[in-house]
Design a protein around this motif. Structure first.
Motif, PDB file in Angstrom:
ATOM      1  N   ASP A  37       0.836  -1.204   0.000  1.00  0.00           N
ATOM      2  CA  ASP A  37       0.000   0.000   0.000  1.00  0.00           C
ATOM      3  C   ASP A  37       0.873   1.258   0.000  1.00  0.00           C
ATOM      4  O   ASP A  37       2.043   1.225   0.404  1.00  0.00           O
ATOM      5  CB  ASP A  37      -0.914   0.006   1.228  1.00  0.00           C
ATOM      6  N   GLU A  38       0.271   2.332  -0.447  1.00  0.00           N
ATOM      7  CA  GLU A  38       1.003   3.595  -0.519  1.00  0.00           C
ATOM      8  C   GLU A  38       1.262   4.136   0.885  1.00  0.00           C
ATOM      9  O   GLU A  38       0.471   3.918   1.812  1.00  0.00           O
ATOM     10  CB  GLU A  38       0.204   4.599  -1.337  1.00  0.00           C
TER      11      GLU A  38
ATOM     12  N   ARG B 210       1.741   6.736   3.984  1.00  0.00           N
ATOM     13  CA  ARG B 210       0.848   7.781   4.493  1.00  0.00           C
ATOM     14  C   ARG B 210       1.290   9.165   4.004  1.00  0.00           C
ATOM     15  O   ARG B 210       2.465   9.370   3.700  1.00  0.00           O
ATOM     16  CB  ARG B 210       0.814   7.752   6.017  1.00  0.00           C
TER      17      ARG B 210
ATOM     18  N   GLU C  13       3.810   0.583  -9.873  1.00  0.00           N
ATOM     19  CA  GLU C  13       2.513   0.139  -9.359  1.00  0.00           C
ATOM     20  C   GLU C  13       2.125  -1.241  -9.862  1.00  0.00           C
ATOM     21  O   GLU C  13       1.302  -1.914  -9.244  1.00  0.00           O
ATOM     22  CB  GLU C  13       1.425   1.138  -9.745  1.00  0.00           C
TER      23      GLU C  13
ATOM     24  N   ARG D 155       4.799   4.440  -7.205  1.00  0.00           N
ATOM     25  CA  ARG D 155       4.157   4.541  -5.898  1.00  0.00           C
ATOM     26  C   ARG D 155       5.233   4.642  -4.826  1.00  0.00           C
ATOM     27  O   ARG D 155       6.259   3.957  -4.892  1.00  0.00           O
ATOM     28  CB  ARG D 155       3.284   3.313  -5.656  1.00  0.00           C
TER      29      ARG D 155
ATOM     30  N   VAL E 188       6.111   3.766  -1.126  1.00  0.00           N
ATOM     31  CA  VAL E 188       5.670   2.819  -0.104  1.00  0.00           C
ATOM     32  C   VAL E 188       6.686   2.781   1.031  1.00  0.00           C
ATOM     33  O   VAL E 188       7.838   3.226   0.888  1.00  0.00           O
ATOM     34  CB  VAL E 188       5.507   1.402  -0.704  1.00  0.00           C
TER      35      VAL E 188
ATOM     36  N   ASP F 175       7.013  -2.373   4.649  1.00  0.00           N
ATOM     37  CA  ASP F 175       5.965  -3.101   3.922  1.00  0.00           C
ATOM     38  C   ASP F 175       6.509  -3.753   2.663  1.00  0.00           C
ATOM     39  O   ASP F 175       6.086  -4.858   2.290  1.00  0.00           O
ATOM     40  CB  ASP F 175       4.827  -2.149   3.563  1.00  0.00           C
TER      41      ASP F 175
END
Length: 213
Positions: free
Chosen positions: A75-76, A78, A153, A197, A199, A203
């Protein structure tokens, strides 16, 4: 020897059918399959490449087979991490521009040459930091500081130079759109436009252990 003649010249009496049924077959009588007619020389022979009628057929793929596993994309990060990396990278570029400005003042350069020196130092360091260093190491200095990485991505791989250059240039051309998109959580920012992206490194290593960085 009389009128009867020799014994071997007498005809044998005809055999009468046995009341018990037909006689058993001769033990040396040829098997019925041994005398099967062989194909003639002119008859068409089956081609050697033709499949045997009783050969096993390949199993057809079931329409209910599970699909191939998709790439695991983290996921991207914050917005706080993204803005922190942007702030640090911007401060590095501004520091380079400030050093170039002081050097031009001490050298007594004209105003036009001073502008060239300041722009070259600021944009040059930004290009080296956000394009070349990101291609080599996966992140700029500001992104290293906030523990983030830049990935594609589609497959979570490291972006190449053309994509990173478009992202770097889009950060200056669409700075207003980037700020509005980040404030309203939209998808029209330069990273989404270029297919990359940002990240978290934690993660990324958890989902893609073979990433190697």
């Amino acid at each position: 020897m009389g009128k009867s003649g020799p014994v071997y010249e007498r005809p044998f009496p005809p055999q009468q059918p046995s009341p018990q049924g037909p006689p058993p077959p001769h033990p040396y009588q040829p098997h019925p399959y041994q005398g099967a007619p062989q194909p003639s020389q002119g008859a068409p022979q089956p081609s050697q490449g033709a499949p045997h009628p009783y050969a096993p057929q390949p199993a057809a793929q079931s329409p209910y087979a599970p699909p191939a596993a998709a790439a695991r994309i983290p996921d991207e990060a914050r917005p706080l991490r993204r803005w922190g990396a942007l702030l640090l990278d911007g401060l590095l570029a501004l520091t380079a521009a400030y050093v170039a400005l002081n050097s031009a003042d001490h050298a007594g350069l004209p105003a036009l040459q001073t502008c060239y020196a300041v722009a070259g130092a600021g944009f040059g360091l930004s290009f080296l930091n956000q394009v070349l260093l990101t291609r080599i190491a996966g992140a700029s200095l500001g992104k290293f500081a906030v523990r983030t990485r830049v990935i594609r991505e589609t497959d979570a791989s490291r972006p190449r130079l053309p994509r990173l250059f478009r992202r770097w240039l889009g950060g200056y051309l669409f700075i207003v759109i980037w700020i509005i998109a980040a404030c309203f959580e939209l998808e029209d920012d330069p990273e989404d436009f270029c297919g990359v992206r940002l990240v978290r490194y934690k993660d990324l290593r958890a989902l893609v252990p073979a990433y190697g960085r």
